[in-house]
Design an enzyme around this catalytic site. Structure first.
Site, short mmCIF file in Angstrom:
data_model
loop_
_atom_site.label_atom_id
_atom_site.label_comp_id
_atom_site.label_asym_id
_atom_site.label_seq_id
_atom_site.Cartn_x
_atom_site.Cartn_y
_atom_site.Cartn_z
N GLU A 63 -3.63 4.40 -10.72
CA GLU A 63 -2.84 5.05 -10.40
C GLU A 63 -1.61 4.65 -10.41
OE1 GLU A 63 -4.16 6.57 -6.92
OE2 GLU A 63 -2.84 4.31 -6.12
N HIS A 103 -0.64 0.73 -11.54
CA HIS A 103 -1.22 -0.20 -11.00
C HIS A 103 -3.05 0.24 -10.69
CE1 HIS A 103 0.27 2.53 -7.48
NE2 HIS A 103 -1.25 2.28 -6.86
N CYS A 117 -1.49 -3.56 2.79
CA CYS A 117 -0.89 -3.05 1.92
C CYS A 117 0.04 -1.99 2.80
CB CYS A 117 -1.13 -1.78 1.11
SG CYS A 117 -0.34 -0.72 -0.36
MN MN Z 1 -1.43 3.34 -5.04
#
Ligand code: MN
Length: 152
Positions: A63, A103, A117
């Site tokens: 995405e 990515h 993240c």
């Molecule tokens: Mn993402």
């Protein structure tokens, strides 16, 4: 907002009082064997910290979006695609995903891959690649191998 104790233990990469969630709700997106835990999220913070974990051979969605990601690998090994670069991953590696950059993260076949993240709390919806985007990405041999889960 539920109250949070100031200190919480983790066991086997599961944090006390943190739900194990599906990776995402978007059923158009292709992904495999990946879970999500939201570690820090608060209306007074502009960022969220999440922990994602892929089982061996699992992968996140390919995405892109305007918001960035700041990723810290915590366990296991795998590979990531960021833009036109494919990199191997091991614990403590840092990965920055710039705005509007394709990515994806993939766990190695015999190993899980877990990472923290950091992301904006308010963020745009991810875009998925069109057939044309995929063809363009796959025209690069190393990206094609990565997408087939056979990184060199
Ligand atoms: Mn993402």
């Amino acid at each position: 907002m539920t109250s949070r104790p100031p200190h919480r233990k983790a066991k086997d990469h599961r944090w006390e009082g943190v739900d194990l969630l599906p990776y995402k709700e978007d059923d158009r997106a292709l992904f495999k064997s990946i879970t999500r835990q939201v570690l820090f999220s608060d209306p007074d913070m502009h960022a969220e910290l999440r922990y994602f974990e892929m089982a061996p051979g699992g992968f996140s969605t390919l995405e892109r979006h305007v918001h960035m990601h700041a990723v810290l690998i915590l366990r296991g090994c795998g590979h990531c695609l960021v833009g036109d670069e494919v990199k191997s991953l091991e614990p403590r590696d840092l990965v920055t995903v710039p705005p509007m950059t394709w990515h994806q993260f993939r766990a190695t076949k015999g190993e899980p891959l877990g990472f923290i993240c950091m992301v904006n709390a308010a963020r745009d919806k991810p875009q998925l690649p069109t057939a044309e985007d995929l063809a363009k990405l796959s025209s690069d041999a190393k990206i094609d191998a990565f997408l087939r889960n056979e990184p060199g």
